[in-house]
Design a protein around this motif. Structure first.
Motif, PDB file in Angstrom:
ATOM      1  N   LEU A  35      22.150  46.626  13.029  1.00 10.85           N
ATOM      2  CA  LEU A  35      23.177  47.048  13.990  1.00 10.85           C
ATOM      3  C   LEU A  35      23.713  45.727  14.959  1.00 10.85           C
ATOM      4  CD1 LEU A  35      22.029  50.612  15.627  1.00 10.85           C
ATOM      5  CD2 LEU A  35      23.955  50.142  13.892  1.00 10.85           C
ATOM      6  N   ALA A  36      24.943  45.746  15.404  1.00 12.12           N
ATOM      7  CA  ALA A  36      25.359  44.723  16.256  1.00 12.12           C
ATOM      8  C   ALA A  36      24.774  44.955  17.511  1.00 12.12           C
ATOM      9  CB  ALA A  36      26.875  44.718  16.069  1.00 12.12           C
ATOM     10  N   ASP A  37      25.010  44.312  18.408  1.00 15.47           N
ATOM     11  CA  ASP A  37      24.633  44.314  19.838  1.00 15.47           C
ATOM     12  C   ASP A  37      25.411  45.009  20.477  1.00 15.47           C
ATOM     13  OD1 ASP A  37      22.083  43.187  19.282  1.00 15.47           O
ATOM     14  OD2 ASP A  37      22.615  40.889  19.940  1.00 15.47           O
ATOM     15  N   LYS A  38      26.754  44.984  20.283  1.00 15.99           N
ATOM     16  CA  LYS A  38      27.607  45.818  20.767  1.00 15.99           C
ATOM     17  C   LYS A  38      28.689  46.293  20.011  1.00 15.99           C
ATOM     18  CE  LYS A  38      30.399  41.656  22.117  1.00 15.99           C
ATOM     19  NZ  LYS A  38      31.070  40.795  22.921  1.00 15.99           N
ATOM     20  N   VAL A  39      29.770  47.361  20.532  1.00 20.99           N
ATOM     21  CA  VAL A  39      30.663  47.731  19.587  1.00 20.99           C
ATOM     22  C   VAL A  39      32.137  47.456  20.230  1.00 20.99           C
ATOM     23  CG1 VAL A  39      29.409  49.679  18.735  1.00 20.99           C
ATOM     24  CG2 VAL A  39      30.661  50.118  20.687  1.00 20.99           C
ATOM     25  N   ALA A  40      33.151  47.442  19.526  1.00 22.34           N
ATOM     26  CA  ALA A  40      34.183  47.092  19.843  1.00 22.34           C
ATOM     27  C   ALA A  40      34.686  48.121  21.320  1.00 22.34           C
ATOM     28  CB  ALA A  40      35.401  47.516  18.877  1.00 22.34           C
ATOM     29  N   ASN A  41      35.440  47.678  22.068  1.00 24.22           N
ATOM     30  CA  ASN A  41      36.026  48.338  23.264  1.00 24.22           C
ATOM     31  C   ASN A  41      37.113  49.283  23.050  1.00 24.22           C
ATOM     32  OD1 ASN A  41      35.823  49.374  25.856  1.00 24.22           O
ATOM     33  ND2 ASN A  41      36.488  47.317  26.758  1.00 24.22           N
ATOM     34  N   ARG A  42      36.817  50.230  22.875  1.00 24.97           N
ATOM     35  CA  ARG A  42      38.088  51.387  22.383  1.00 24.97           C
ATOM     36  C   ARG A  42      38.423  52.096  23.600  1.00 24.97           C
ATOM     37  NH1 ARG A  42      39.684  50.615  16.864  1.00 24.97           N
ATOM     38  NH2 ARG A  42      37.919  49.323  16.124  1.00 24.97           N
ATOM     39  N   SER A 100      26.096  67.799  28.886  1.00 25.42           N
ATOM     40  CA  SER A 100      25.875  68.204  27.375  1.00 25.42           C
ATOM     41  C   SER A 100      26.261  67.117  26.529  1.00 25.42           C
ATOM     42  CB  SER A 100      26.724  69.382  27.413  1.00 25.42           C
ATOM     43  OG  SER A 100      27.836  69.158  27.639  1.00 25.42           O
ATOM     44  N   PRO A 101      25.393  66.614  25.537  1.00 25.05           N
ATOM     45  CA  PRO A 101      25.914  65.427  24.732  1.00 25.05           C
ATOM     46  C   PRO A 101      26.349  65.961  23.270  1.00 25.05           C
ATOM     47  CG  PRO A 101      23.597  65.947  24.389  1.00 25.05           C
ATOM     48  CD  PRO A 101      23.876  66.674  25.628  1.00 25.05           C
ATOM     49  N   GLN A 102      27.489  66.871  23.451  1.00 24.05           N
ATOM     50  CA  GLN A 102      28.243  67.554  22.622  1.00 24.05           C
ATOM     51  C   GLN A 102      29.182  66.404  21.648  1.00 24.05           C
ATOM     52  OE1 GLN A 102      29.532  71.284  23.617  1.00 24.05           O
ATOM     53  NE2 GLN A 102      27.615  72.090  23.707  1.00 24.05           N
ATOM     54  N   ARG A 103      29.861  65.794  22.466  1.00 20.82           N
ATOM     55  CA  ARG A 103      30.917  64.980  21.842  1.00 20.82           C
ATOM     56  C   ARG A 103      30.510  63.584  21.513  1.00 20.82           C
ATOM     57  NH1 ARG A 103      36.286  65.952  25.166  1.00 20.82           N
ATOM     58  NH2 ARG A 103      37.082  64.992  23.075  1.00 20.82           N
ATOM     59  N   ASN A 104      31.399  62.712  21.070  1.00 18.49           N
ATOM     60  CA  ASN A 104      31.002  61.347  20.872  1.00 18.49           C
ATOM     61  C   ASN A 104      30.874  60.558  22.047  1.00 18.49           C
ATOM     62  OD1 ASN A 104      30.924  61.780  18.083  1.00 18.49           O
ATOM     63  ND2 ASN A 104      33.006  61.139  17.547  1.00 18.49           N
ATOM     64  N   LEU A 105      29.947  59.522  22.038  1.00 14.25           N
ATOM     65  CA  LEU A 105      29.830  58.586  23.124  1.00 14.25           C
ATOM     66  C   LEU A 105      30.994  57.599  23.289  1.00 14.25           C
ATOM     67  CD1 LEU A 105      26.087  57.824  22.646  1.00 14.25           C
ATOM     68  CD2 LEU A 105      27.090  59.412  24.298  1.00 14.25           C
ATOM     69  N   THR A 106      31.326  57.175  24.503  1.00 13.35           N
ATOM     70  CA  THR A 106      32.325  56.182  24.415  1.00 13.35           C
ATOM     71  C   THR A 106      31.818  54.952  24.143  1.00 13.35           C
ATOM     72  OG1 THR A 106      31.699  56.092  26.874  1.00 13.35           O
ATOM     73  CG2 THR A 106      33.442  57.699  26.371  1.00 13.35           C
ATOM     74  N   SER A 107      32.684  54.071  24.082  1.00 18.01           N
ATOM     75  CA  SER A 107      32.243  52.713  23.458  1.00 18.01           C
ATOM     76  C   SER A 107      31.422  52.093  24.936  1.00 18.01           C
ATOM     77  CB  SER A 107      33.354  51.680  23.233  1.00 18.01           C
ATOM     78  OG  SER A 107      34.215  51.603  24.340  1.00 18.01           O
ATOM     79  N   GLY A 108      32.010  52.473  26.172  1.00 18.33           N
ATOM     80  CA  GLY A 108      31.100  51.920  27.118  1.00 18.33           C
ATOM     81  C   GLY A 108      29.634  52.156  27.121  1.00 18.33           C
ATOM     82  N   LYS A 109      29.527  53.502  26.735  1.00 18.66           N
ATOM     83  CA  LYS A 109      28.066  54.101  27.075  1.00 18.66           C
ATOM     84  C   LYS A 109      27.303  53.672  25.901  1.00 18.66           C
ATOM     85  CE  LYS A 109      29.427  58.459  29.361  1.00 18.66           C
ATOM     86  NZ  LYS A 109      29.669  59.735  29.215  1.00 18.66           N
ATOM     87  N   VAL A 110      27.726  53.500  24.444  1.00 18.37           N
ATOM     88  CA  VAL A 110      27.237  52.895  23.291  1.00 18.37           C
ATOM     89  C   VAL A 110      26.956  51.561  23.774  1.00 18.37           C
ATOM     90  CG1 VAL A 110      27.417  52.210  20.923  1.00 18.37           C
ATOM     91  CG2 VAL A 110      28.174  54.240  21.817  1.00 18.37           C
ATOM     92  N   ASN A 111      27.575  50.580  24.143  1.00 14.13           N
ATOM     93  CA  ASN A 111      26.956  49.260  24.474  1.00 14.13           C
ATOM     94  C   ASN A 111      26.083  49.241  25.552  1.00 14.13           C
ATOM     95  OD1 ASN A 111      29.160  47.748  22.991  1.00 14.13           O
ATOM     96  ND2 ASN A 111      30.463  48.132  24.454  1.00 14.13           N
TER      97      ASN A 111
END
Length: 124
Positions: A35-42, A100-111
């Motif tokens: 995995l990369a150390d960060k994801v694209a900021n969407r 409630s973690p039902q939805r996809n995480l935002t890019s900021g939270k993933v980073n």
């Protein structure tokens, strides 16, 4: 005595060469499979517009009264109340989504999670 002449496929079958031709090619990745150390900021998808009717009433009042705020004070206050109410609802909805973690995480939270738990690149 001469040896019997077998077809060419029999020789390949006996030596195992027929298997090599039917095997899919090996895939060699150009980069390491980590995995990369960060994801694209969407950007998140834009929510629905709120307080449109209140804003249009306020702007119509301004137009009728030559953009005089004192004549349109009631409409301006109604618009500000609607904006405050919509902002409060948006914050409450955002708080519910974090619990409630039902939805996809935002890019900021993933980073943030990837910074907290980075890839192990070396063994200790």
């Amino acid at each position: 005595m001469a040896a019997p002449a077998y077809p060419a496929w029999v020789g390949r079958w006996l030596t195992g060469q027929w298997r090599q031709k039917k095997r899919p090619p090996t895939v060699r990745p150009t980069r390491s499979l980590v995995l990369a150390d960060k994801v694209a900021n969407r950007r998140e998808t834009a929510g629905e517009a709120t307080c449109i009717t209140e804003m249009s009433v306020m702007m119509a009042c301004w137009k009728q009264n030559d953009f005089n705020d004192t004549a349109c004070a009631k409409e301006i206050q109604i618009f500000y109340d609607c904006v405050a109410r919509a902002e409060k609802e948006r914050r409450e909805k955002e708080d519910e989504e974090t619990l409630s973690p039902q939805r996809n995480l935002t890019s900021g939270k993933v980073n943030k999670l990837l910074r907290r738990f980075p890839n192990i690149t070396r063994y200790v």
